[in-house]
Design a protein around this motif. Structure first.
Motif, PDB file in Angstrom:
ATOM      1  N   MET A   1       0.845  -1.167   0.000  1.00 19.68           N
ATOM      2  CA  MET A   1       0.000   0.000   0.000  1.00 19.68           C
ATOM      3  C   MET A   1       0.899   1.242   0.000  1.00 19.68           C
ATOM      4  O   MET A   1       1.857   1.319   0.753  1.00 19.68           O
ATOM      5  CB  MET A   1      -0.891  -0.027   1.246  1.00 19.68           C
ATOM      6  N   GLY A   2       0.595   2.227  -0.847  1.00 13.77           N
ATOM      7  CA  GLY A   2       1.418   3.424  -0.973  1.00 13.77           C
ATOM      8  C   GLY A   2       1.193   4.416   0.154  1.00 13.77           C
ATOM      9  O   GLY A   2       0.224   4.345   0.903  1.00 13.77           O
ATOM     10  N   LYS A   3       2.122   5.327   0.253  1.00 11.30           N
ATOM     11  CA  LYS A   3       2.017   6.375   1.276  1.00 11.30           C
ATOM     12  C   LYS A   3       1.060   7.461   0.812  1.00 11.30           C
ATOM     13  O   LYS A   3       0.934   7.732  -0.378  1.00 11.30           O
ATOM     14  CB  LYS A   3       3.378   7.005   1.535  1.00 11.30           C
ATOM     15  N   LYS A   4       0.412   8.092   1.759  1.00  6.21           N
ATOM     16  CA  LYS A   4      -0.453   9.223   1.447  1.00  6.21           C
ATOM     17  C   LYS A   4       0.421  10.447   1.174  1.00  6.21           C
ATOM     18  O   LYS A   4       1.431  10.646   1.847  1.00  6.21           O
ATOM     19  CB  LYS A   4      -1.383   9.534   2.614  1.00  6.21           C
ATOM     20  N   PRO A   5       0.029  11.267   0.206  1.00  4.73           N
ATOM     21  CA  PRO A   5       0.819  12.479  -0.053  1.00  4.73           C
ATOM     22  C   PRO A   5       0.708  13.457   1.124  1.00  4.73           C
ATOM     23  O   PRO A   5      -0.343  13.589   1.748  1.00  4.73           O
ATOM     24  CB  PRO A   5       0.184  13.068  -1.310  1.00  4.73           C
ATOM     25  N   LYS A   6       1.806  14.120   1.408  1.00  2.00           N
ATOM     26  CA  LYS A   6       1.812  15.101   2.495  1.00  2.00           C
ATOM     27  C   LYS A   6       1.072  16.352   2.058  1.00  2.00           C
ATOM     28  O   LYS A   6       1.140  16.751   0.904  1.00  2.00           O
ATOM     29  CB  LYS A   6       3.241  15.449   2.882  1.00  2.00           C
TER      30      LYS A   6
END
Length: 56
Positions: A1-6
């Motif tokens: 699962m990818g990281k959420k954009p800051k």
């Protein structure tokens, strides 16, 4: 699962508004809420041309 954009841009802008409102409130003898309301309603304080150039 990818990281959420800051989302630094929104939180930074909110923080800057809060700091400006606190300064304005102290200087003018207002509450923070009154100062925030005045700053939101004020037609000045935003350089729309600079904002358009930056892509915001």
């Amino acid at each position: 699962m990818g990281k959420k954009p800051k989302q630094h841009a929104k939180s930074t802008a909110d923080r800057e508004k809060a700091i400006e409102a606190l300064y304005f409130a102290r200087k003018c003898g207002l509450t923070k809420e009154e100062a925030l309301k005045m700053l939101r309603e004020a037609p000045i304080g935003i350089d729309y041309e600079a904002e358009e150039r930056s892509g915001s």
